[in-house]
Enzyme design. Structure first.
Site, short mmCIF file in Angstrom:
data_model
loop_
_atom_site.label_atom_id
_atom_site.label_comp_id
_atom_site.label_asym_id
_atom_site.label_seq_id
_atom_site.Cartn_x
_atom_site.Cartn_y
_atom_site.Cartn_z
N GLY A 1 58.77 -25.97 75.76
CA GLY A 1 58.87 -24.93 76.78
C GLY A 1 60.01 -25.18 77.73
O GLY A 1 60.94 -25.93 77.43
N HIS B 1 67.63 -23.53 73.74
CA HIS B 1 66.49 -23.08 72.90
C HIS B 1 66.77 -21.70 72.31
O HIS B 1 66.40 -21.43 71.17
CB HIS B 1 65.20 -23.03 73.74
CG HIS B 1 64.76 -24.35 74.28
ND1 HIS B 1 64.82 -24.67 75.62
CD2 HIS B 1 64.24 -25.44 73.66
CE1 HIS B 1 64.35 -25.90 75.80
NE2 HIS B 1 64.00 -26.38 74.63
N GLN C 1 54.19 -38.16 73.47
CA GLN C 1 55.55 -38.68 73.48
C GLN C 1 56.04 -39.11 74.86
O GLN C 1 57.20 -39.45 75.03
CB GLN C 1 56.52 -37.69 72.82
CG GLN C 1 56.76 -36.41 73.59
CD GLN C 1 57.55 -35.40 72.76
OE1 GLN C 1 57.03 -34.81 71.82
NE2 GLN C 1 58.83 -35.20 73.09
N GLY D 1 67.57 -29.25 67.92
CA GLY D 1 68.87 -29.31 68.58
C GLY D 1 69.53 -30.68 68.40
O GLY D 1 68.87 -31.72 68.52
N GLN D 2 70.82 -30.66 68.15
CA GLN D 2 71.57 -31.90 67.96
C GLN D 2 71.65 -32.75 69.23
O GLN D 2 71.98 -33.92 69.18
CB GLN D 2 73.00 -31.59 67.49
CG GLN D 2 73.05 -31.03 66.10
CD GLN D 2 74.46 -30.62 65.66
OE1 GLN D 2 75.43 -30.93 66.35
NE2 GLN D 2 74.55 -29.94 64.55
N LYS D 3 71.34 -32.14 70.38
CA LYS D 3 71.39 -32.93 71.61
C LYS D 3 70.44 -34.13 71.50
O LYS D 3 70.73 -35.22 71.97
CB LYS D 3 71.03 -32.09 72.83
CG LYS D 3 71.47 -32.78 74.11
CD LYS D 3 70.68 -32.34 75.30
CE LYS D 3 69.37 -33.01 75.24
NZ LYS D 3 68.53 -33.07 76.32
N ASP D 4 69.28 -33.90 70.86
CA ASP D 4 68.34 -34.99 70.65
C ASP D 4 68.65 -35.62 69.29
O ASP D 4 67.91 -35.48 68.32
CB ASP D 4 66.90 -34.46 70.70
CG ASP D 4 66.58 -33.89 72.06
OD1 ASP D 4 66.80 -34.60 73.06
OD2 ASP D 4 66.15 -32.73 72.14
N MET E 1 72.83 -28.68 77.93
CA MET E 1 71.65 -28.03 78.51
C MET E 1 70.40 -28.84 78.20
O MET E 1 70.23 -29.35 77.10
CB MET E 1 71.51 -26.62 77.96
CG MET E 1 72.55 -25.72 78.52
SD MET E 1 72.11 -24.01 78.35
CE MET E 1 73.58 -23.27 79.03
N SER E 2 69.53 -28.95 79.20
CA SER E 2 68.28 -29.70 79.05
C SER E 2 67.30 -29.17 80.08
O SER E 2 67.69 -28.82 81.19
CB SER E 2 68.54 -31.18 79.32
OG SER E 2 67.32 -31.85 79.58
O1 PAF Z 1 62.63 -31.79 71.42
C1 PAF Z 1 61.53 -31.49 71.92
O2 PAF Z 1 61.42 -30.61 72.78
C2 PAF Z 1 60.29 -32.25 71.47
O3 PAF Z 1 60.55 -33.60 71.29
C3 PAF Z 1 59.61 -31.64 70.24
C4 PAF Z 1 60.50 -31.73 69.01
C5 PAF Z 1 59.25 -30.20 70.51
C6 PAF Z 1 58.31 -32.40 69.92
O4 PAF Z 1 57.42 -32.34 70.98
#
Ligand code: PAF
Length: 285
Positions: free
Chosen positions: A31, A37, A61, A147-150, A184-185
């Site tokens: 969200g 996104h 997480q 997303g490649q950011k992560d 963006m984050s």
């Molecule tokens: O990148 C994220 O927002 C989260 O790590 C994900 C992939 C939705 C898992 O909770």
């Protein structure tokens, strides 16, 4: 756009779409949707007939010391953003739906999670891999977009999909940036205005590495050094890591012979916000 909160209902809906011959794309999110996104949803649209966006702030997480409680949850606004971007279904379970009493099964992708964010956030990728596999099982998408950011998250999910024979095609979409280059984050909203001003130095570090690499530099320490040099211009950013790592093993590379990931994580000094960014040197994801 449909909003579904129940996992069995989501599974049935996915079966119904499948029987009607419609392909499904999943965009997993927590969200607080921003233009990054939106671009994942747009990308999913290009690959499938039906786009499902999951919105779930996954408690697994987050470490106890992290920002789970304060993580932004503007659900109505998110639904409006998702719909405008072309999403067909928002899947938004609550924690009890995903992890009912007695829940005891976890996915642990070993080795590559011992570096970078994995080293600094113990248990984080176990939470990510577990929830992502659950989302794959509930939604049964043909395609999933991340997303490649992560960057490390992309590599961990790719490893999990290969290791566990998941029937999903992964698409890793490019990082969307603010005008000054900041990736963006959802966490950018935590920044003080001084921190926001200095956050651009992360991008400057990335650009410095890309340009040094472009000029022929293949020494990992030299590339790392140029990023560290750029970041030293931002006293409000405390460096968690600056690494040049292998795209498969995520271990540090001393001399680049294949595409490598330049990865940065910092924590800001005033609001303790954790920001990450990266670039692939000499290749793509
Ligand atoms: O990148 C994220 O927002 C989260 O790590 C994900 C992939 C939705 C898992 O909770």
């Amino acid at each position: 756009m449909k909003i579904v909160t129940n996992a069995s209902e989501m599974k049935n809906l996915s079966i119904t779409y499948g029987k009607a011959g419609r392909s499904l794309g999943l965009v997993p999110t927590m969200g607080a949707l921003h233009d990054g996104h939106v671009s994942l949803i747009t990308t999913a649209r290009e690959h499938c007939d039906i786009v499902v966006t999951s919105i779930f702030v996954n408690p697994l997480q987050f470490a106890p010391s992290e920002d789970f409680a304060k993580y932004p949850r503007p659900f109505d606004k998110d639904c409006a953003t998702a719909e405008k971007a072309g999403c067909d279904v928002v899947f938004a379970p609550d924690a009890k739906e995903m992890y009912p009493t007695g829940y005891s099964t976890f996915v642990d992708v070993e080795t590559i999670t011992s570096y970078l964010c994995g080293a600094n956030r113990p248990g984080h990728f176990k939470g990510v891999a577990t929830v992502v596999l659950k989302l794959f099982n509930v939604v049964s998408p043909q395609v999933a977009v991340f997303g490649q950011k992560d960057a490390q998250q992309c590599l961990v999910i790719r490893r999990m999909v290969r290791d566990l024979n998941c029937s999903v095609r992964l698409v890793f979409a490019p990082t969307v940036r603010e005008k000054d280059g900041l990736a963006m984050s959802s966490r950018n909203s935590y920044l003080s205005s001084d921190e926001r001003g200095q956050a651009v130095f992360i991008y400057k570090g990335i650009c410095a590495a890309v340009s040094l690499y472009g000029g022929g530099e293949r020494n990992g320490a030299a590339l790392q050094g140029t990023i560290a040099g750029a970041l030293s211009g931002a006293p409000l950013l405390s460096v968690e890591y600056v690494e040049i790592v292998d795209m498969d093993t995520v271990s540090p590379v001393s001399v680049l012979g294949a595409p490598a990931l330049a990865a940065i994580a910092v924590r800001t000094k005033q609001t303790k916000t954790r920001l990450i960014d990266n670039a692939v040197l000499g290749g793509t994801f």
